[in-house]
Design an enzyme around this catalytic site. Structure first.
Site, PDB file in Angstrom:
ATOM      1  N   GLU A   1      -6.319  -9.674   2.892  1.00 47.79           N
ATOM      2  CA  GLU A   1      -5.503 -10.689   3.588  1.00 47.79           C
ATOM      3  C   GLU A   1      -6.416 -11.778   4.160  1.00 47.79           C
ATOM      4  O   GLU A   1      -6.134 -12.978   4.040  1.00 47.79           O
ATOM      5  CB  GLU A   1      -4.696 -10.051   4.725  1.00 47.79           C
ATOM      6  CG  GLU A   1      -3.900 -11.091   5.509  1.00 47.79           C
ATOM      7  CD  GLU A   1      -3.315 -10.578   6.822  1.00 47.79           C
ATOM      8  OE1 GLU A   1      -2.866  -9.417   6.866  1.00 47.79           O
ATOM      9  OE2 GLU A   1      -3.316 -11.338   7.805  1.00 47.79           O
TER      10      GLU A   1
ATOM     11  N   SER B   1      -3.251   3.209   3.044  1.00 45.74           N
ATOM     12  CA  SER B   1      -2.648   2.193   3.916  1.00 45.74           C
ATOM     13  C   SER B   1      -3.341   2.178   5.277  1.00 45.74           C
ATOM     14  O   SER B   1      -3.309   3.156   6.024  1.00 45.74           O
ATOM     15  CB  SER B   1      -1.153   2.499   4.087  1.00 45.74           C
ATOM     16  OG  SER B   1      -0.673   1.955   5.288  1.00 45.74           O
TER      17      SER B   1
ATOM     18  N   HIS C   1     -11.105  -7.457   4.363  1.00 42.67           N
ATOM     19  CA  HIS C   1      -9.689  -7.220   4.061  1.00 42.67           C
ATOM     20  C   HIS C   1      -9.152  -8.334   3.146  1.00 42.67           C
ATOM     21  O   HIS C   1      -9.389  -9.517   3.414  1.00 42.67           O
ATOM     22  CB  HIS C   1      -8.880  -7.162   5.355  1.00 42.67           C
ATOM     23  CG  HIS C   1      -7.516  -6.570   5.158  1.00 42.67           C
ATOM     24  ND1 HIS C   1      -6.504  -7.258   4.540  1.00 42.67           N
ATOM     25  CD2 HIS C   1      -7.016  -5.357   5.465  1.00 42.67           C
ATOM     26  CE1 HIS C   1      -5.430  -6.489   4.493  1.00 42.67           C
ATOM     27  NE2 HIS C   1      -5.714  -5.325   5.047  1.00 42.67           N
TER      28      HIS C   1
ATOM     29  N   HIS D   1       0.828  -1.211   0.000  1.00 38.66           N
ATOM     30  CA  HIS D   1       0.000   0.000   0.000  1.00 38.66           C
ATOM     31  C   HIS D   1       0.858   1.255   0.000  1.00 38.66           C
ATOM     32  O   HIS D   1       0.842   2.039   0.948  1.00 38.66           O
ATOM     33  CB  HIS D   1      -0.955  -0.008   1.200  1.00 38.66           C
ATOM     34  CG  HIS D   1      -2.100  -0.946   1.013  1.00 38.66           C
ATOM     35  ND1 HIS D   1      -2.576  -1.755   2.007  1.00 38.66           N
ATOM     36  CD2 HIS D   1      -2.845  -1.209  -0.085  1.00 38.66           C
ATOM     37  CE1 HIS D   1      -3.576  -2.480   1.521  1.00 38.66           C
ATOM     38  NE2 HIS D   1      -3.750  -2.169   0.267  1.00 38.66           N
TER      39      HIS D   1
ATOM     40  N   CYS E   1       1.093 -10.859  13.989  1.00 36.56           N
ATOM     41  CA  CYS E   1       2.460 -10.353  13.801  1.00 36.56           C
ATOM     42  C   CYS E   1       2.529  -9.041  14.585  1.00 36.56           C
ATOM     43  O   CYS E   1       1.629  -8.206  14.453  1.00 36.56           O
ATOM     44  CB  CYS E   1       2.692 -10.101  12.318  1.00 36.56           C
ATOM     45  SG  CYS E   1       3.973  -8.910  11.997  1.00 36.56           S
TER      46      CYS E   1
ATOM     47  N   ASN F   1      -2.632   0.513   8.000  1.00 37.34           N
ATOM     48  CA  ASN F   1      -1.780   0.593   9.199  1.00 37.34           C
ATOM     49  C   ASN F   1      -1.262   2.020   9.405  1.00 37.34           C
ATOM     50  O   ASN F   1      -1.061   2.455  10.524  1.00 37.34           O
ATOM     51  CB  ASN F   1      -0.669  -0.473   9.166  1.00 37.34           C
ATOM     52  CG  ASN F   1       0.495  -0.088   8.302  1.00 37.34           C
ATOM     53  OD1 ASN F   1       1.353   0.685   8.718  1.00 37.34           O
ATOM     54  ND2 ASN F   1       0.541  -0.592   7.084  1.00 37.34           N
TER      55      ASN F   1
ATOM     56  N   THR G   1      -3.142 -11.174  10.654  1.00 38.78           N
ATOM     57  CA  THR G   1      -1.850 -10.864  11.290  1.00 38.78           C
ATOM     58  C   THR G   1      -1.834  -9.547  12.071  1.00 38.78           C
ATOM     59  O   THR G   1      -1.035  -9.384  12.989  1.00 38.78           O
ATOM     60  CB  THR G   1      -0.725 -10.803  10.230  1.00 38.78           C
ATOM     61  OG1 THR G   1      -1.120  -9.882   9.221  1.00 38.78           O
ATOM     62  CG2 THR G   1      -0.458 -12.163   9.623  1.00 38.78           C
TER      63      THR G   1
ATOM     64  N   HIS H   1       0.327  -9.265   1.340  1.00 37.15           N
ATOM     65  CA  HIS H   1      -0.730  -9.834   2.189  1.00 37.15           C
ATOM     66  C   HIS H   1      -1.502 -10.965   1.512  1.00 37.15           C
ATOM     67  O   HIS H   1      -2.559 -11.372   1.989  1.00 37.15           O
ATOM     68  CB  HIS H   1      -1.647  -8.755   2.781  1.00 37.15           C
ATOM     69  CG  HIS H   1      -2.276  -7.845   1.789  1.00 37.15           C
ATOM     70  ND1 HIS H   1      -1.819  -6.587   1.544  1.00 37.15           N
ATOM     71  CD2 HIS H   1      -3.328  -8.020   0.983  1.00 37.15           C
ATOM     72  CE1 HIS H   1      -2.582  -6.021   0.626  1.00 37.15           C
ATOM     73  NE2 HIS H   1      -3.494  -6.860   0.265  1.00 37.15           N
TER      74      HIS H   1
ATOM     75  N   CYS I   1       3.848 -12.468   2.598  1.00 33.56           N
ATOM     76  CA  CYS I   1       4.647 -12.447   3.832  1.00 33.56           C
ATOM     77  C   CYS I   1       4.585 -13.823   4.498  1.00 33.56           C
ATOM     78  O   CYS I   1       3.501 -14.413   4.618  1.00 33.56           O
ATOM     79  CB  CYS I   1       4.077 -11.383   4.780  1.00 33.56           C
ATOM     80  SG  CYS I   1       4.909 -11.434   6.376  1.00 33.56           S
TER      81      CYS I   1
HETATM   82  S1  SF4 Z   1       2.853  -6.441   9.219  1.00 36.04           S
HETATM   83 FE1  SF4 Z   1       3.718  -8.435   9.781  1.00 36.04          FE
HETATM   84  S2  SF4 Z   1       2.426  -9.897   8.680  1.00 36.04           S
HETATM   85 FE2  SF4 Z   1       2.072  -7.919   7.725  1.00 36.04          FE
HETATM   86  S3  SF4 Z   1       3.520  -7.864   6.027  1.00 36.04           S
HETATM   87 FE3  SF4 Z   1       4.513  -6.892   7.783  1.00 36.04          FE
HETATM   88  S4  SF4 Z   1       5.712  -8.532   8.753  1.00 36.04           S
HETATM   89 FE4  SF4 Z   1       4.192  -9.501   7.408  1.00 36.04          FE
END
Ligand code: SF4
Length: 280
Positions: A124, A216, A122, A40, A188, A218, A160, A72, A94
């Site tokens: 993922e 994105s 999502h 992203h 993760c 996150n 994750t 993802h 990943c």
């Molecule tokens: S946040 Fe964690 S699970 Fe997601 S791509 Fe990055 S390392 Fe991999």
């Protein structure tokens, strides 16, 4: 003005690996594509496009070339389709996402009903779910477990980026329903670590910049946690969006970046703030 960059700002392990694989593939002589944007970050996607790697929505009409699977992951049927079309596959999923996919597959094969803790919309999660059989259910929280059909054997995995607290609540609700439960903690902590660090930094500075793609999730979450503590928090994708007015009267400025923000963009942002600092 002191400028502080968060230690964990920028690429996580999985995004770094996916981006490296994509740039390596760009050097090869056959047509190369990504299925959806590789990460992203519109800037990384734009750079790859400049090297001839196009992001596709589907494999329709493709009968040769290389397809890169994004960090993802994608749905199993898309991998199968790529194989049937004789495409070369560079799997940049990943490894943490891959683990979740594998657990869903093995739990389903062993006769478990599978509960995936996450956001059903999502990509993922849609990819993870596709590795199971018919009895795979996505729940966003523990409250949703009660609507699931009765299952004597329940397997649980998580998207994750889920919080441990949420996984724990879902597992608790599954336990109340009895039977045999197998849990795989597939969370993760890369995003959680970034958020904790960003919170700490936001509480110590007079102005906070969050760098990362507007698309994105996150990065947007980082923005939210910082803005809760520091009202002078701004979200930018690149250095050109910096407005010098933001720093008026600020003695300390914090900078953090989402897990899909490349280092070169963070460097440009830091350089731009330093330039403004010197011209004051
Ligand atoms: S946040 Fe964690 S699970 Fe997601 S791509 Fe990055 S390392 Fe991999």
């Amino acid at each position: 003005m002191k400028v502080i960059l968060a230690k964990q700002a920028g690429f996580c392990f999985g995004v770094k690996r996916a981006t490296q694989l994509a740039f390596e593939a760009a050097g090869k002589d056959q047509k190369t594509y990504t299925l959806g944007p590789i990460i992203h970050s519109p800037q990384v996607v734009g750079k790859l496009e400049g090297l001839g790697i196009r992001a596709l929505d589907s494999l329709d009409g493709l009968d040769h070339g290389t397809i890169i699977i994004r960090s993802h992951g994608v749905e199993l049927k898309e991998i199968t389709e790529a194989q049937q079309r004789n495409l070369d596959i560079v799997d940049a999923t990943c490894p943490f996402v891959k683990k979740a996919q594998e657990h869903v597959m093995s739990l389903s094969k062993a006769g478990y009903g599978v509960v995936v803790v996450g956001d059903a919309d999502h990509p993922e999660v849609q990819g993870i779910v596709s590795y199971g059989g018919e009895k795979v259910f996505v729940v966003a929280s523990g409250d949703e477990v009660s609507r699931l059909p009765k299952m004597s054997k329940i397997g649980v995995v998580a998207q994750t980026t889920q919080s441990f607290e949420n996984l724990k609540n879902v597992v608790g609700e599954c336990l109340l329903r009895g039977g045999e439960i197998r849990v795989f903690n597939t969370i993760c902590d890369a995003t959680a670590v970034r958020q904790e660090e960003a919170k700490e930094l936001a509480s110590q500075v007079d102005c906070m910049l969050v760098v990362g793609g507007f698309n994105s999730a996150n990065t947007r979450r980082l923005l939210e946690v910082c803005a809760e503590l520091q009202p002078r928090t701004h979200h930018i994708e690149t250095a050109v969006e910096i407005n010098p007015v933001w720093f008026e009267g600020a003695e300390r400025v914090g900078v953090t970046a989402g897990a899909s923000t490349p280092k070169w963009i963070i460097d440009e942002v830091m350089n731009k703030i330093e330039e403004l600092n010197k011209s004051d």
